[in-house]
Design a protein around this motif. Sequence first.
Motif, PDB file in Angstrom:
ATOM      1  N   TYR A  50      25.160  34.041  -9.552  1.00  0.00           N
ATOM      2  CA  TYR A  50      24.673  34.772 -10.712  1.00  0.00           C
ATOM      3  C   TYR A  50      25.310  34.179 -11.964  1.00  0.00           C
ATOM      4  N   ASP A  51      24.630  34.356 -13.055  1.00  0.00           N
ATOM      5  CA  ASP A  51      25.130  33.887 -14.347  1.00  0.00           C
ATOM      6  C   ASP A  51      25.470  35.109 -15.183  1.00  0.00           C
ATOM      7  N   GLN A  52      26.685  35.188 -15.658  1.00  0.00           N
ATOM      8  CA  GLN A  52      27.066  36.280 -16.544  1.00  0.00           C
ATOM      9  C   GLN A  52      26.561  35.959 -17.944  1.00  0.00           C
ATOM     10  N   LYS A  53      25.904  36.909 -18.522  1.00  0.00           N
ATOM     11  CA  LYS A  53      25.405  36.756 -19.890  1.00  0.00           C
ATOM     12  C   LYS A  53      25.891  37.972 -20.661  1.00  0.00           C
ATOM     13  N   LEU A  54      27.192  37.992 -20.896  1.00  0.00           N
ATOM     14  CA  LEU A  54      27.807  39.131 -21.546  1.00  0.00           C
ATOM     15  C   LEU A  54      27.263  39.315 -22.955  1.00  0.00           C
TER      16      LEU A  54
END
Length: 80
Positions: A50-54
């Motif tokens: 997964y890619d964190q896109k805070l």
Amino acid sequence: MRRAFALAALLLGVAITAVPAWGQPEFPSPVRETVTPAHVVPKPLQNIGYDQKLGESLPLAARVRDEAGRDVPLGSFFGP
């Protein structure tokens, strides 16, 4: 004489309980073969990430499946 007998009985009891399966063949436990340790990632999950896109918003129009298997917009889970 009684002490010697009591001591012999005690030692025999300890020896017998120390080897409960004495003379029995060793069989592999079925549980040991089916349980995956917590630190091992199962093969189907090894290539998932997964890619964190805070700080970014979720796409509330994205279609997902609910617990009944219906195709619903993601936004339907977040209030009116």
